[in-house]
Motif scaffolding. Structure first.
Motif, short mmCIF file in Angstrom:
data_model
loop_
_atom_site.label_atom_id
_atom_site.label_comp_id
_atom_site.label_asym_id
_atom_site.label_seq_id
_atom_site.Cartn_x
_atom_site.Cartn_y
_atom_site.Cartn_z
N MET A 1 2.07 81.06 77.93
CA MET A 1 1.78 79.67 78.27
C MET A 1 2.04 78.76 77.06
SD MET A 1 0.85 77.55 80.48
CE MET A 1 0.20 75.94 80.65
N THR A 2 1.76 79.25 75.86
CA THR A 2 1.93 78.38 74.70
C THR A 2 3.40 78.10 74.41
OG1 THR A 2 1.87 80.28 73.22
CG2 THR A 2 -0.21 79.15 73.63
N ARG A 3 4.32 78.98 74.82
CA ARG A 3 5.75 78.72 74.61
C ARG A 3 6.27 77.69 75.60
NH1 ARG A 3 8.55 78.50 70.71
NH2 ARG A 3 10.48 79.19 71.58
N VAL A 4 5.61 77.55 76.74
CA VAL A 4 6.07 76.63 77.78
C VAL A 4 5.52 75.23 77.55
CG1 VAL A 4 6.04 76.24 80.28
CG2 VAL A 4 6.24 78.55 79.40
N LEU A 5 4.41 75.12 76.85
CA LEU A 5 3.73 73.84 76.68
C LEU A 5 4.61 72.75 76.04
CD1 LEU A 5 1.04 72.46 77.20
CD2 LEU A 5 0.33 73.16 74.93
N PRO A 6 5.38 73.01 74.99
CA PRO A 6 6.23 71.94 74.44
C PRO A 6 7.30 71.46 75.42
CG PRO A 6 6.01 73.71 72.86
CD PRO A 6 5.40 74.19 74.12
N TYR A 7 7.82 72.38 76.23
CA TYR A 7 8.83 71.99 77.22
C TYR A 7 8.21 71.11 78.32
CZ TYR A 7 11.58 75.55 74.91
OH TYR A 7 12.25 76.29 73.97
N LEU A 8 7.00 71.47 78.72
CA LEU A 8 6.30 70.65 79.71
C LEU A 8 5.95 69.28 79.13
CD1 LEU A 8 3.90 73.28 81.35
CD2 LEU A 8 6.02 72.32 82.29
N ALA A 9 5.56 69.25 77.87
CA ALA A 9 5.25 67.97 77.22
C ALA A 9 6.50 67.09 77.14
CB ALA A 9 4.67 68.20 75.84
N VAL A 36 10.98 55.70 74.71
CA VAL A 36 10.04 56.77 75.07
C VAL A 36 10.81 57.95 75.67
CG1 VAL A 36 8.15 57.39 76.62
CG2 VAL A 36 8.04 55.28 75.31
N CYS A 37 11.80 57.66 76.52
CA CYS A 37 12.63 58.72 77.09
C CYS A 37 13.34 59.50 75.98
CB CYS A 37 13.67 58.14 78.04
SG CYS A 37 13.03 57.64 79.62
N GLN A 38 13.83 58.80 75.00
CA GLN A 38 14.53 59.48 73.93
C GLN A 38 13.58 60.28 73.04
OE1 GLN A 38 17.10 57.11 71.56
NE2 GLN A 38 18.08 58.89 70.67
N SER A 39 12.33 59.86 72.94
CA SER A 39 11.38 60.63 72.13
C SER A 39 11.10 61.99 72.74
CB SER A 39 10.09 59.84 71.93
OG SER A 39 9.39 59.73 73.15
N ALA A 40 11.35 62.15 74.01
CA ALA A 40 11.20 63.47 74.64
C ALA A 40 12.22 64.45 74.05
CB ALA A 40 11.36 63.36 76.14
N THR A 41 13.38 63.94 73.63
CA THR A 41 14.37 64.84 73.05
C THR A 41 13.92 65.35 71.69
OG1 THR A 41 15.60 63.01 72.05
CG2 THR A 41 16.26 63.71 74.25
N TYR A 42 13.11 64.58 70.96
CA TYR A 42 12.59 65.07 69.68
C TYR A 42 11.70 66.28 69.92
CZ TYR A 42 13.47 60.12 68.53
OH TYR A 42 14.01 58.88 68.39
N VAL A 43 10.81 66.15 70.88
CA VAL A 43 9.90 67.25 71.20
C VAL A 43 10.69 68.47 71.68
CG1 VAL A 43 7.97 67.96 72.68
CG2 VAL A 43 8.03 65.65 71.75
N LEU A 44 11.69 68.24 72.50
CA LEU A 44 12.49 69.34 73.03
C LEU A 44 13.26 70.05 71.91
CD1 LEU A 44 13.43 70.82 75.58
CD2 LEU A 44 15.32 69.21 75.68
N LEU A 79 16.49 65.08 63.28
CA LEU A 79 16.55 63.96 62.34
C LEU A 79 17.69 63.01 62.71
CD1 LEU A 79 15.43 62.63 59.82
CD2 LEU A 79 16.96 64.06 58.48
N THR A 80 18.83 63.55 63.08
CA THR A 80 19.95 62.73 63.52
C THR A 80 19.60 61.96 64.78
OG1 THR A 80 21.48 64.33 62.55
CG2 THR A 80 22.39 62.78 64.14
N ASP A 81 18.86 62.61 65.68
CA ASP A 81 18.44 61.96 66.92
C ASP A 81 17.51 60.78 66.63
OD1 ASP A 81 18.18 61.49 69.61
OD2 ASP A 81 16.80 63.15 69.97
N VAL A 82 16.64 60.93 65.65
CA VAL A 82 15.74 59.82 65.28
C VAL A 82 16.55 58.64 64.75
CG1 VAL A 82 13.97 59.13 63.63
CG2 VAL A 82 13.75 61.29 64.83
#
Length: 116
Positions: A1-9, A36-44, A79-82
């Motif tokens: 479950m902990t490996r899936v949590l960042p993808y769900l976030a 905000v949509c683009q910040s999801a790519t940072y988490v991913l 970092l490039t994405d930011v």
């Protein structure tokens, strides 16, 4: 479950940004929701590059295969994405300022000159 949590976030952050983008009637809010949509790519990207118990790959005393290391390419991509995200947001906000000066509105439905 902990490996899936960042993808769900990341998926949740992306969907919240898309919902705000679809329901917004203000150009400034639309630019914010796009950010905000683009910040999801940072988490991913950070979720993809994370390794349990991984260390930085810059240590010279590591023997190959001795310990897991974190992928530095994914961190460089994040970092490039930011940087690209900040640039795109600044450009879109500059366009919104020009639209506001020229048309005296921030509502996309009132911009009749843009319809073809």
């Amino acid at each position: 479950m902990t490996r899936v949590l960042p993808y769900l976030a990341a998926a949740w952050i992306f969907l919240v940004g898309c919902y705000g983008l679809a329901t917004s009637r203000n150009l400034v809010r639309s630019v914010g929701c796009l950010a905000v949509c683009q910040s999801a790519t940072y988490v991913l990207l950070l979720a993809i590059g994370y390794r349990d118990g991984g260390t930085a790959p810059v240590f010279s005393d590591l023997e190959p295969g001795a310990r897991p290391v974190v992928d530095p390419v994914v961190q460089a991509l994040a970092l490039t994405d930011v940087v690209v995200g900040a640039t795109v947001t600044a450009l879109l906000l500059a366009l919104v300022v020009q639209i506001s000066k020229r048309h005296r509105t921030l509502d996309p439905d009132e911009l009749s000159e843009l319809r073809g």
